[in-house]
Design a protein around this motif. Structure first.
Motif, mmCIF file in Angstrom:
data_model
loop_
_atom_site.group_PDB
_atom_site.id
_atom_site.type_symbol
_atom_site.label_atom_id
_atom_site.label_comp_id
_atom_site.label_asym_id
_atom_site.label_seq_id
_atom_site.Cartn_x
_atom_site.Cartn_y
_atom_site.Cartn_z
ATOM 1 N N VAL A 18 9.981 -14.389 -38.128
ATOM 2 C CA VAL A 18 11.245 -14.289 -37.396
ATOM 3 C C VAL A 18 11.084 -15.080 -36.102
ATOM 4 C CG1 VAL A 18 12.854 -12.738 -36.241
ATOM 5 C CG2 VAL A 18 11.784 -12.045 -38.380
ATOM 6 N N ALA A 19 11.986 -16.019 -35.913
ATOM 7 C CA ALA A 19 11.896 -16.863 -34.714
ATOM 8 C C ALA A 19 13.128 -16.655 -33.841
ATOM 9 C CB ALA A 19 11.783 -18.332 -35.119
ATOM 10 N N VAL A 71 6.025 -13.385 -35.552
ATOM 11 C CA VAL A 71 7.216 -13.482 -34.716
ATOM 12 C C VAL A 71 7.014 -14.627 -33.732
ATOM 13 C CG1 VAL A 71 8.646 -12.333 -32.991
ATOM 14 C CG2 VAL A 71 7.764 -11.028 -34.914
ATOM 15 N N VAL A 72 8.053 -15.428 -33.579
ATOM 16 C CA VAL A 72 7.991 -16.558 -32.654
ATOM 17 C C VAL A 72 9.109 -16.412 -31.627
ATOM 18 C CG1 VAL A 72 8.094 -19.068 -32.435
ATOM 19 C CG2 VAL A 72 7.182 -18.042 -34.529
ATOM 20 N N ILE A 73 8.783 -16.683 -30.394
ATOM 21 C CA ILE A 73 9.822 -16.819 -29.385
ATOM 22 C C ILE A 73 9.738 -18.257 -28.886
ATOM 23 C CG2 ILE A 73 10.667 -16.103 -27.114
ATOM 24 C CD1 ILE A 73 9.381 -13.382 -27.637
ATOM 25 N N ARG A 110 -0.265 -13.544 -34.797
ATOM 26 C CA ARG A 110 1.011 -13.175 -35.402
ATOM 27 C C ARG A 110 2.171 -13.337 -34.433
ATOM 28 N NH1 ARG A 110 0.322 -11.132 -40.310
ATOM 29 N NH2 ARG A 110 -1.601 -9.978 -40.759
ATOM 30 N N PHE A 111 1.832 -13.490 -33.185
ATOM 31 C CA PHE A 111 2.885 -13.554 -32.173
ATOM 32 C C PHE A 111 2.744 -14.840 -31.373
ATOM 33 C CE2 PHE A 111 4.386 -12.398 -27.816
ATOM 34 C CZ PHE A 111 5.730 -12.377 -28.138
ATOM 35 N N THR A 112 3.753 -15.666 -31.431
ATOM 36 C CA THR A 112 3.696 -16.972 -30.794
ATOM 37 C C THR A 112 4.856 -17.145 -29.823
ATOM 38 O OG1 THR A 112 2.773 -17.873 -32.821
ATOM 39 C CG2 THR A 112 3.665 -19.453 -31.250
ATOM 40 N N GLY C 322 -0.018 -25.064 -25.102
ATOM 41 C CA GLY C 322 -1.227 -25.580 -25.709
ATOM 42 C C GLY C 322 -1.410 -25.096 -27.126
ATOM 43 N N HIS C 323 -0.620 -24.096 -27.527
ATOM 44 C CA HIS C 323 -0.670 -23.710 -28.931
ATOM 45 C C HIS C 323 -0.329 -24.929 -29.786
ATOM 46 C CE1 HIS C 323 -0.004 -19.130 -28.380
ATOM 47 N NE2 HIS C 323 -1.091 -19.580 -27.825
#
Lengths: 151, 343, 329, 282, 661
Positions: A18-19, A71-73, A110-112, C322-323
């Protein structure tokens, strides 16, 4: 060829990402990725928010509960926020949340959070591909799943 | 009377577990609670009070009891609550055992709560006498014998080396029969040791700080007790949390909630607390607006309403609330203040 | 401590007798030697019941919100941690400084009856007296003296502020700070060093015990919302029971997050937890992170310094950057 | 202990399936639902004044008084005002949708005992007509067993009057039955009485031998009772029905008690002298 | 529950190529609340739009979901469609199944699955959509320009010419700004004063322009179209109405210690002074810190000799409050202090000067009357060394990391001017890079080298040692790698430009942001370069970043155009997607207020009866006209008391749930 070498179990795992994308930069960046026909996996599903600072930690945990494997923000680069300061708050808020998730044993991967401008269609695709790769390695998220939720 | 060497308790539990689930007090993460015993678990017979009372076995904190499936305008309902198999509830104390009798009056009165009833029916309760009562215990005020627990199917005493095993009911008999290979008959010396052990326990009970506490039904009219001005002073320190409720073996309020599973609905009930501000909140108002009213409700229920309906006070003197309340407000203080002896 | 207790009583009595305040929030003796209840005193006569001893652990600051809002002038006794809590409530606009008379009480550390119990020093005790760091346990069979530090609450052993950081008058000589601050994060560090699996199992076992009694929340001086989202059916995240373990994760993570940068590390959440969950570790983790990433900030020290999540710096650390740089891959 | 195998015995918390047969919009926020078993007929037998718990997964359950008379065997009716999640959801449903129903809950008006042969005065405000309508229709269906019937009913405005057909056609046409309507504020095209119900009751000045049944918003009930007392009615002549937050409906979940009485079990119908003995917590 | 219609667009083959649109419509039909679902080739076409309108009418739709291209493309189209059919436009949701789906996936089954998920999320959100109505507010037909330099003047003149009233607030006693100090301008070598002075006069005499010199903005409140600004007009101690500008007072003033700001301290001025001959207004001002009368109560000579009796020692500051529809910030720039650059001897040796000082030194009206002499001994220098990038592109922390942009050009100008007038003077320039993009810029710089023989040395100056009457400039020629030493008579340092010291404070007052270097941040670096993030506040000139004059003037014109566009509106429509406060939930902690970048949230005291007890409570209140709808406050609010319309907590969580279905 590579695909065939994967075990059947790995193949069966279709991660759900989910982004949350801010309207002004990252959502537009995703649009640009589309316009440029850049491929990234269909596992990524985008929710539009006006600004990355609209993303409540509740939403992130909710997504994990409901079966998201990652999950991406994504928001504007710090300094480029449409609302001038929104993503500075995003940065602080989710620095802390990310560390907390790590602290209770949820893998950081898992969290970006990433900053993707409206011009960075290719970065959008690259980030999503990267997230998927990491999540794929980790396997399904079972740690925060609400077992009652049937997907 | 039967007995078994205390160090063979794991074998005993193992044997019990072969026929079905066994709930036993086990220390996990630093607290002892009743949970389904697994091989390797050490049953904790030292801790007097489980953090969560044994009622959680009969009336789980949360229980999904219905599943709804919707297809277009069609609805189907499936019942999934309750217990289907026989089980053993091992290691209950006298106070908790007594609480079952109090809960029975609520849940087994018409219309019978079938989920509770099934657990009550299928469970065999093994109670343990309290070798070392603690300061906060006041079960004696309710004529509960910590030295000889009543209301269980089997009574057990921990002598230090042995566990004495005394069958109380037919159910207990059946369980004992299943354990025949492990339990041995107690000898004459044991028969003599038991009263001594009980007397020793009673002597300890005499020494407790609350030994003199008298719990009897309040004689004043309901409305007079309700309007007692002490309620405000008593409730002022109350934080409005549900600790006392959830550690109380006799509290039985519950809430019902639906959960959308994405493909259907699960309905569950869970413990609720009359101490919570939203307990009686309705769209157009709340009859119990302040913590004073909510606090009063809880204690009026235990000390007045329940006795009016069932002729007994809804407290077993387990002392959990005395230990657990974050601000040390508790039923003993209330009993002493409201319509009782003025301090 | 008895001498100070007398002064405390005297001060409360005077404040009420002279009309300096309408109410005094203090502590009162209960049923047992360790049983102390917060209480409100409205007349000078009642103050004889007022108490100051080694078991006055309860924080009185949060009680002020209601009284102050109703327009009363109140007096309140604050220990070090209570004063931090007071400042936090002040920062959150839950109380107003003008209507409160703060009586500061340097705190020698509070005694944990559970520790006495575990050490088998509990049975038969009828009263406890204290002189400095010596506890005199008085029972039926005479008196027994023990060293207080061994029996203090864990939170008191790493106390940074035994002395109130805000007060109108101080009723006793300041207390020395016990231990160096660094000890505070020892357990956090230990957990951080674990693998994801180990961390998860640790917390899983802890959260499994949670009964959702809300004691941690209701005692917390930073949890002062009119209505908590977890009580608000409209919020979409309310849930009363541990129907699924993920709800405890959610509750405790969000609760810790909501007090991030606002937690004064009073440790009350862990103290009051009937399930014995070390909830303060979640908060300490955040405090540690905030200090490491955003610099020294201590909630409750100065209500005028903006909280870490209410502000930002342009050059804040960016752990995310930087990711994925660029996108030219 | 009775047999308790859950698969064989229905728990009181378990609803049965019923179908919304028809929906009638009464006012902007009240709709009357006609509910029956999928095979037809009442989901269960009941008496006037009793309630039923309706389930609309995944939103939840809420309790409603049955507004139809038990003499209407084919269906049950519920007049439901929008005031929360469950009622919102119900209002959005379409006829033919299945819902869950369980009951009957609580006691009933003493139609077979104390009310028999009496002259009856019904006083209702707003949605408060719902439970009384069940009694009125029961009485009218057994007309010879009761005395005269007077119905005093008021609402905020003419458009907020529920069950208009009953109010304007059916009931006025019934033998020895009078309907007295009022609305809070004057409006165009309203020739009837204007004013609040309690005042209207006083103005109408009924004879003191009637038995009174009151239902409406708490504040209305309070002033009606006061007014009745002023006129000379005794409290034991007056019945009312109460509403508190309920979850189980069977006197166990612990919310709806007033003192030692549970509204869902010992109520919702109370004779007013009984109420007086209870704490004022409703 | 809602009655939702779902419309799935093929977008020709753009979507239909990778997404089975019929299946999406079919799946949508089974989603909760959906009563109608249809796919069509081009939903945005007239036929497609009519289809939507018709379905709204026929099926009584209460919500519309269009699964199509990005909402950034056609959300407004479909909103208008819905509005035309009588449905509130904000009840429409768009599922992006083109850019976010069809175009990035090749596998049709996969694409279809995702399209269904995205549609489900849109349906779930739409279910919770609420009708929103955009508010309206009026526009005050008056603009405020902060700063009276070339940027401010140009902006003001453009706005005034369009027929709107403009007020200019200038901090110093005269308008003109930095440009007034400059001698010649590049690349045409026009006389700066000759092109600026007419504009100053125009501004002063324009019927629509009011000048507030020696004034500062004290507070700003309100919002776009409706700002309320308090301007503090500092006491000049001279009555402008009476003063004839004869200058006698300034001439006779016995105090001569103050350094002239205009002449960069290269000469002194009186305590009562007119900053420069062309100053506007031509009214002296008393520097109260320098004035003997103000310091000791004695003197008062100026008052005595003033033929118009205009000197007024009693004059006090005056605060003027005025309403404005638009604000243009044109506060300009400054040069950095060079105290950290000890190696250049600036401040130690009088013959090391800055470029701006050099401008005064070569100006005919300057301290030397235009005579090219060096400050120490008033002798004509033989060798002049120019050092570029003094503090610019400096990442050491002493200066600024950015390029000051104008130095290459003005340095070339200075060198050229010297060589033009005094061919016998040697001019050398130390540079890192020569940056001359701009019309005729590169040609200009090359002329300096090629025609005028200015010696350009690529490299930095390491240190300057004064030796007798010479300044030994030690540098390195980076190209040859050799050390260069020049025995200069005069060294001119091209010091970096910087934002005004009070820029950040002003930014806070205006609720506009500043970047790391305190330059004001534009709303978008490319697309909205003259707007600030705050609606109704525009940026002109070097306050937004280093700029030369032509750029400044064009930006000023652009800012004016934006302001005129705003002022010409009768009504402003406000964004309805703003936050609202549920006062029952708000505990008044004002965490929201602290993070709002627009100052849209303020405390409000409400009275309420809580359980029969009257209480006053502080809650947050949102000014909808100021709120831009970022939603940051909603996260700061722990209780969820503040929520964002159009993106509520419930809506986003419903989307999450639907996506995770």
């Amino acid at each position: 060829m590579l695909l065939e070498e994967k075990t059947s179990q790995e193949q069966a795992f279709e991660p759900l990402i989910v982004a949350f994308c801010c309207n002004w930069c990252s959502y537009a960046g995703a649009d640009l990725a589309g316009t440029s026909r850049l491929q990234y996996p269909a596992n990524v599903k985008i929710i539009k928010v006006p600004c990355s600072c609209r993303v409540n930690p509740n939403f992130v945990l909710r997504a994990f509960q409901k079966g998201a494997d990652g999950v991406v923000i994504a928001g504007c680069h710090p300094g480029d926020c449409h609302y001038s300061t929104g993503n500075y708050f995003t940065r602080r808020r989710f620095t802390l949340l990310m560390n907390m998730l790590d602290f209770i044993g949820i893998e950081k991967e898992r969290f970006t959070v990433d900053w993707i401008s409206a011009a960075e269609g290719s970065k959008f695709a690259a980030v999503m591909n990267g997230v998927l790769e990491k999540v794929h390695k980790l396997g399904p998220n079972r740690k925060m799943r609400d077992k009652r939720w049937k997907r | 009377m039967k007995k078994i060497a205390k160090d063979r308790l794991p074998e005993l539990l193992q044997k019990m577990a072969e026929a079905g689930k066994v709930y036993a007090p086990v220390n996990k993460g630093g607290k002892t609670n009743f949970s389904v015993w697994q091989p390797g678990d050490a049953a904790d017979l030292t801790t007097l009070r489980s953090a969560v009372p044994a009622k959680s076995v009969l009336f789980p904190q949360s229980e999904t009891y219905l599943r709804f499936a919707q297809q277009g305008k069609k609805l189907s309902i499936e019942t999934v609550g309750g217990e289907a198999d026989e089980y053993v509830l091992f290691g209950v104390r006298a106070c908790d055992a007594k609480s079952f009798a109090l809960l029975d009056k609520v849940f087994l009165s018409e219309p019978v709560d079938q989920f509770y009833a099934s657990r009550r029916e299928l469970g065999t309760v093994v109670a343990v006498a309290c070798r070392e009562p603690e300061d906060a215990c006041f079960c004696r005020a309710f004529d509960i014998a910590a030295d000889a627990p009543a209301g269980a199917d089997v009574c057990v005493w921990d002598t230090g080396d042995d566990l004495f095993w005394l069958v109380q009911t037919e159910k207990g008999e059946r369980l004992t029969a299943r354990l025949a290979g492990l339990l041995e008959d107690a000898g004459a010396a044991d028969d003599a040791a038991l009263p001594a052990l009980q007397a020793q326990i009673r002597a300890q009970l005499d020494e407790l700080p609350l030994a003199a506490l008298v719990a009897e039904k309040k004689h004043q009219a309901l409305k007079q007790l309700f309007d007692d001005e002490q309620w405000l002073a008593c409730s002022e320190s109350c934080l409005g949390c549900g600790t006392c409720t959830y550690v109380c073996p006799t509290c039985h309020c519950y809430d019902i909630q639906d959960y959308d599973t994405g493909t259907g609905t699960e309905r569950s009930r869970c413990w609720d607390s009359c101490m919570f501000s939203d307990f009686t909140q309705m769209a157009h108002g709340n009859p119990r607006k302040t913590q004073k009213e909510r606090f009063r409700q809880r204690f009026m229920h235990k000390l007045v309403y329940y006795p009016n309906n069932y002729n007994e006070i809804a407290c077993v003197g387990c002392g959990r609330c005395l230990e657990a309340c974050p601000v040390n407000m508790n039923i003993v203080k209330v009993m002493k203040k409201i319509g009782g002896e003025a301090r | 401590m008895e001498k100070i207790a007398a002064a405390v009583r005297e001060r409360a009595k005077r404040a009420l007798a002279t009309g300096e305040v309408d109410r005094v929030f203090a502590w009162k003796r209960g049923e047992f030697w360790y049983d102390v209840t917060p209480a409100v005193f409205e007349t000078a006569d009642e103050t004889d019941e007022l108490l100051w001893d080694s078991f006055c652990v309860a924080n009185l600051s949060k009680y002020l919100t209601g009284a102050v809002r109703q327009g009363f002038k109140v007096g309140v006794f604050v220990k070090g941690c209570d004063a931090l809590a007071f400042n936090q409530l002040l920062q959150d606009n839950r109380i107003s400084r003008e209507n409160v008379r703060l009586f500061g009480l340097p705190c020698p550390g509070m005694v944990d009856p559970e520790k006495l119990k575990k050490a088998k020093r509990y049975r038969g005790v009828r009263a406890v007296a204290r002189a400095g760091d010596v506890l005199a346990l008085q029972g039926k069979h005479g008196e027994q003296q023990v060293e207080a530090p061994a029996y203090l609450y864990d939170k008191c052993l790493v106390c940074r502020h035994p002395n109130p950081v805000v007060y109108d008058e101080l009723l006793a000589e300041p207390q020395p700070v016990r231990t160096p601050d660094s000890d505070r994060f020892a357990l956090v560090n230990e957990l951080e060093a674990m693998s994801a699996e180990e961390k998860f199992l640790f917390w899983q076992e802890q959260f499994d015990k949670c009964i959702r009694c809300n004691a941690c929340r209701n005692i917390c001086p930073a949890c002062s919302c009119e209505k908590c989202i977890f009580d608000n059916g409209e919020s979409g995240v309310a849930a009363k029971a541990n129907a699924d373990s993920c709800e405890e994760q959610f509750f405790h993570l969000i609760r810790a997050y909501h007090v991030a940068g606002r937690c004064v590390d009073c440790g009350e959440c862990s103290r009051v937890c009937p399930a014995g969950i070390p909830l303060h570790l979640l908060n300490r983790k955040i405090i540690k992170d905030i200090q490491a990433i955003y610099g020294d900030y201590e909630a409750g020290l100065d209500p005028n310094v903006p909280a870490p999540l209410a502000t930002y710096r342009l050059d804040d650390a960016d752990p995310f950057d930087g990711h994925q740089k660029g996108g030219k891959k | 202990m009775s047999c308790s195998c859950s698969t064989h015995k229905r728990d009181p918390l378990v609803p049965q399936v019923a179908v919304i047969d028809a929906m009638r919009v009464d006012t902007p926020d009240v709709t009357t639902f006609r509910v029956k078993k999928p095979a037809g007929g009442q989901a269960f037998s009941f008496m006037p004044g009793q309630c039923a718990m309706l389930s609309v997964p995944p939103v939840g359950e809420a309790i409603f008084s049955i507004t139809s008379s038990p003499t209407e065997k084919e269906y049950m009716e519920f007049s439901i005002k929008r005031c929360g999640a469950v009622t919102d959801h119900l209002h959005a449903l379409e006829a033919g949708t299945e819902i869950g129903i369980r009951g009957p809950y609580g006691n009933a008006f003493p139609v077979e005992t104390a009310l028999k042969g009496q002259d009856l005065l019904f006083i209702a405000g707003g949605i408060g007509l719902a439970p009384l309508r069940s009694v009125i229709n029961y009485v009218l269906a057994n007309r010879d067993q009761y005395g005269k019937v007077d119905i005093v009913y008021g609402a905020r405005s003419a458009s907020d009057l529920v069950h208009r057909q009953d109010l304007f056609e059916t009931w006025p046409a019934a033998p020895a039955t009078q309907v007295h309507l009022t609305i809070d504020r004057a409006e165009e095209n309203w020739a009837g009485h204007v004013g609040f119900v309690p005042q209207f009751v006083k103005e109408l000045g009924f004879s003191l031998d009637k038995t009174v049944l009151v239902c409406g918003p708490p504040i209305m009930i309070k002033f009606v009772l006061q007014g009745l007392e002023e006129i000379g009615f005794r409290r034991d002549q007056v019945y009312t029905t109460l509403e508190l937050k309920m979850k189980c409906g069977v006197g166990k979940c612990g919310r709806c008690n007033i003192g030692d009485k549970y509204v869902c079990k010992d109520g919702p119908v109370f004779r007013c002298d009984e109420l007086e003995a209870l704490p004022d917590e409703y | 529950m809602q009655r939702i219609g779902v419309f799935v667009c093929w977008c020709g083959s753009n979507i239909a190529g990778t997404v089975d649109v019929a299946q999406v419509a079919q799946s949508a039909a089974a989603m909760p609340g959906v009563v109608y679902a249809k796919d069509y080739q081009y939903m945005c076409s007239e036929v497609g739009q009519n289809m939507i309108k018709q379905a709204i009418a026929e099926h009584g739709l209460t919500r519309v979901v269009v699964a199509s291209c990005s909402p950034r493309m056609h959300e407004s189209t479909f909103r208008k469609t819905a509005a035309a059919a009588g449905l509130n436009p904000y009840l429409v949701e768009v599922a992006n199944i083109r850019e976010h789906c069809a175009w990035i996936h090749k596998d049709k089954a996969e694409g279809t699955k995702k399209a269904i998920a995205l549609t489900r999320a849109a349906v779930a959100k739409a279910t919770l959509n609420a009708p929103l109505v955009a508010g309206e507010s009026g526009v005050e037909k008056r603009a405020l320009v902060i700063g009276g330099g070339i940027a401010g003047l140009q902006t003001a003149l453009d706005i005034a010419d369009a027929g709107y009233a403009v007020d200019i607030v200038e901090k110093s006693p005269s308008i003109g700004g930095k440009m007034a100090q400059i001698d010649k301008t590049f690349p045409t070598l026009d006389c700066s004063a000759c092109i600026l002075t007419p504009k100053m006069v125009d501004a002063a005499t324009h019927e629509n322009i009011t000048l507030y010199t020696y004034s500062e903005v004290e507070s700003v409140s309100g919002f776009v179209g409706n700002f309320e600004v308090a301007i503090r007009q500092k006491a000049r101690s001279v009555d402008a109405k009476k003063c004839s500008g004869c200058g006698l007072c300034a001439e006779k003033c016995p105090s001569r210690k103050a350094k002239s700001e205009f002449d960069e301290g290269l000469r002194t001025r009186g305590a009562i002074y007119i900053p420069f001959p062309q100053a506007i207004p031509n009214v002296p001002v008393i520097d109260r810190d320098e004035c003997t009368y103000f310091k000791t109560g004695k003197c008062g000579l100026c008052s005595k000799i003033c033929p118009a009796s205009a000197v007024s020692f009693e004059q006090a500051d005056e605060v003027i409050t005025q309403r404005y529809g638009a604000i243009v910030v044109a506060t300009g720039f400054d040069m950095i202090e060079l105290d950290k650059f000890g190696e250049y001897q600036y401040g130690q040796h009088p013959d090391v000067i800055t470029s701006l000082e050099f401008e005064r030194l070569t100006n005919a009206a300057g301290p030397t009357g235009g005579k090219f002499v060096r400050p120490s001994d008033h002798k004509k220098p033989k060798k002049v060394v120019f050092v570029q990038c003094v503090g610019s592109r400096d990442t050491s922390g002493r200066g600024k990391p950015y390029c000051s942009k104008i130095c290459c050009m003005y340095t070339a100008k200075h060198a050229m001017l010297i060589r033009d007038k005094y061919p016998d003077v040697e001019a050398s320039v130390f540079y890192i890079d020569v940056r001359t993009p701009g019309k005729n810029f590169d040609e200009f710089q090359r002329r300096a080298v090629e025609e005028y023989g200015v010696q350009y040395i690529k490299g930095m100056v390491g240190k300057i040692f004064p030796e007798q009457d010479k300044l030994m400039v030690h540098g390195v020629d980076a190209l040859s790698g050799e050390t260069v030493v020049i025995d200069a008579d005069l060294v001119v340092l091209a010091s970096a430009t910087k934002a005004k010291d009070d820029a950040e404070a002003l930014g806070r007052m205006l609720s506009i942001s500043t970047d790391t270097h305190d330059f004001f941040t534009e709303a978008h670096p490319k697309l909205r370069p003259v707007e600030s993030h705050t609606a109704g506040i525009f940026l002109a000139g070097a306050c937004q970043g280093p700029k030369d004059i032509p750029e400044t003037v064009s930006q000023a014109g652009a800012a004016a155009a934006k302001a005129i566009g705003l002022l010409s509106k009768k009504k402003l429509v406000t964004n309805p997607c703003v936050t609202t406060v549920n006062e029952a939930l708000c505990s008044g902690c004002l965490a929201c207020e602290k993070i709002c970048p627009y100052g849209a949230i303020a405390a409000k005291t409400i009275e309420l009866t809580n359980n029969g007890v009257k209480e006053t409570r502080v809650v947050a209140a949102v000014n909808e006209a100021l709120c831009q709808g970022c939603g940051g406050c909603t996260v700061a609010c722990r209780a969820g008391a503040i929520d964002l319309k159009g993106f509520t907590n419930r809506q986003i969580m419903a989307e999450v749930d639907a996506i995770c279905f």
